[in-house]
Scaffold this motif. Structure first.
Motif, mmCIF file in Angstrom:
data_model
loop_
_atom_site.group_PDB
_atom_site.id
_atom_site.type_symbol
_atom_site.label_atom_id
_atom_site.label_comp_id
_atom_site.label_asym_id
_atom_site.label_seq_id
_atom_site.Cartn_x
_atom_site.Cartn_y
_atom_site.Cartn_z
ATOM 1 N N LYS A 167 0.863 -1.174 0.000
ATOM 2 C CA LYS A 167 0.000 0.000 0.000
ATOM 3 C C LYS A 167 0.902 1.227 0.000
ATOM 4 O O LYS A 167 1.988 1.221 0.564
ATOM 5 N N ARG A 168 0.453 2.259 -0.671
ATOM 6 C CA ARG A 168 1.259 3.467 -0.794
ATOM 7 C C ARG A 168 1.262 4.236 0.517
ATOM 8 O O ARG A 168 0.234 4.411 1.159
ATOM 9 N N TYR A 180 6.218 2.526 -1.138
ATOM 10 C CA TYR A 180 5.101 1.664 -0.760
ATOM 11 C C TYR A 180 5.516 0.787 0.412
ATOM 12 O O TYR A 180 6.666 0.364 0.507
ATOM 13 N N GLU A 181 4.567 0.523 1.291
ATOM 14 C CA GLU A 181 4.791 -0.334 2.448
ATOM 15 C C GLU A 181 4.239 -1.707 2.117
ATOM 16 O O GLU A 181 3.184 -1.825 1.488
ATOM 17 N N GLU A 229 10.854 1.707 -2.640
ATOM 18 C CA GLU A 229 10.761 2.888 -3.502
ATOM 19 C C GLU A 229 10.831 2.418 -4.947
ATOM 20 O O GLU A 229 11.758 1.703 -5.332
ATOM 21 N N GLU A 265 -7.612 3.197 0.632
ATOM 22 C CA GLU A 265 -6.839 2.708 -0.513
ATOM 23 C C GLU A 265 -6.657 1.205 -0.398
ATOM 24 O O GLU A 265 -6.397 0.672 0.670
ATOM 25 N N ASN A 294 -5.027 -2.604 -1.049
ATOM 26 C CA ASN A 294 -3.736 -3.251 -1.217
ATOM 27 C C ASN A 294 -3.618 -3.780 -2.632
ATOM 28 O O ASN A 294 -4.622 -4.072 -3.276
ATOM 29 N N LEU A 352 1.584 1.806 -10.501
ATOM 30 C CA LEU A 352 2.169 2.424 -9.316
ATOM 31 C C LEU A 352 3.001 3.612 -9.806
ATOM 32 O O LEU A 352 3.269 3.728 -10.999
ATOM 33 N N GLU A 353 3.428 4.460 -8.924
ATOM 34 C CA GLU A 353 4.141 5.669 -9.326
ATOM 35 C C GLU A 353 5.635 5.563 -9.083
ATOM 36 O O GLU A 353 6.061 5.137 -8.010
ATOM 37 N N ALA A 379 7.588 6.833 -5.791
ATOM 38 C CA ALA A 379 6.713 6.657 -4.626
ATOM 39 C C ALA A 379 7.258 5.535 -3.747
ATOM 40 O O ALA A 379 7.915 4.613 -4.222
ATOM 41 N N GLY A 415 -1.107 7.426 1.436
ATOM 42 C CA GLY A 415 -2.257 7.280 0.546
ATOM 43 C C GLY A 415 -3.546 7.728 1.208
ATOM 44 O O GLY A 415 -3.609 7.928 2.416
#
Length: 114
Positions: free
Chosen positions: A19-20, A56-57, A73, A27, A29, A50-51, A54, A23
């Motif tokens: 997940k970002r 994400y976790e 990242e 949002e 997953n 995805l970006e 960015a 966010g």
């Protein structure tokens, strides 16, 4: 093509739910398929965009069935058909978790040389 990777990369049959960070509430997953993994980064495919840049976790399930909490990242994106191929680097991964990934690489390297 110049190889810029610092560590060997290995394929791993696994998924990572991410997940970002930062966010919006609610949002969802995103499920991904890992194509390669090293102690410093990850390559994976995903159907959702995805970006780049960015963070994400996620929770990465490794071959021992342990789950490693990770921050990734996004540093590379390619679109292949209906899927996106990503390259990411781990941010702040604890050395113990990175060592678990490195052990897998060492075992696979030994198996390949036998």
């Amino acid at each position: 093509m110049d190889e810029r990777r610092k560590n060997n990369r290995r394929e791993l049959i696994s998924t990572l739910t991410i997940k970002r960070l930062g966010g919006q509430a609610g949002e969802e997953n995103v499920e991904i398929d890992i194509t390669d993994l090293s102690k410093t980064g990850i390559g994976f495919t995903c159907r959702m965009p995805l970006e780049i840049g960015a963070v994400y976790e996620g929770n990465l399930r490794i071959w021992t069935q342990e789950v490693l909490h990770a921050f990734v990242e996004i540093v590379r994106i390619e679109k292949k058909g209906g899927e996106f191929s990503y390259g990411g680097i781990f941010i702040g991964m604890p050395e113990m978790d990175a060592a678990r990934i490195e052990v897998y690489d060492t075992v696979k390297t030994m198996e390949e040389t036998e």
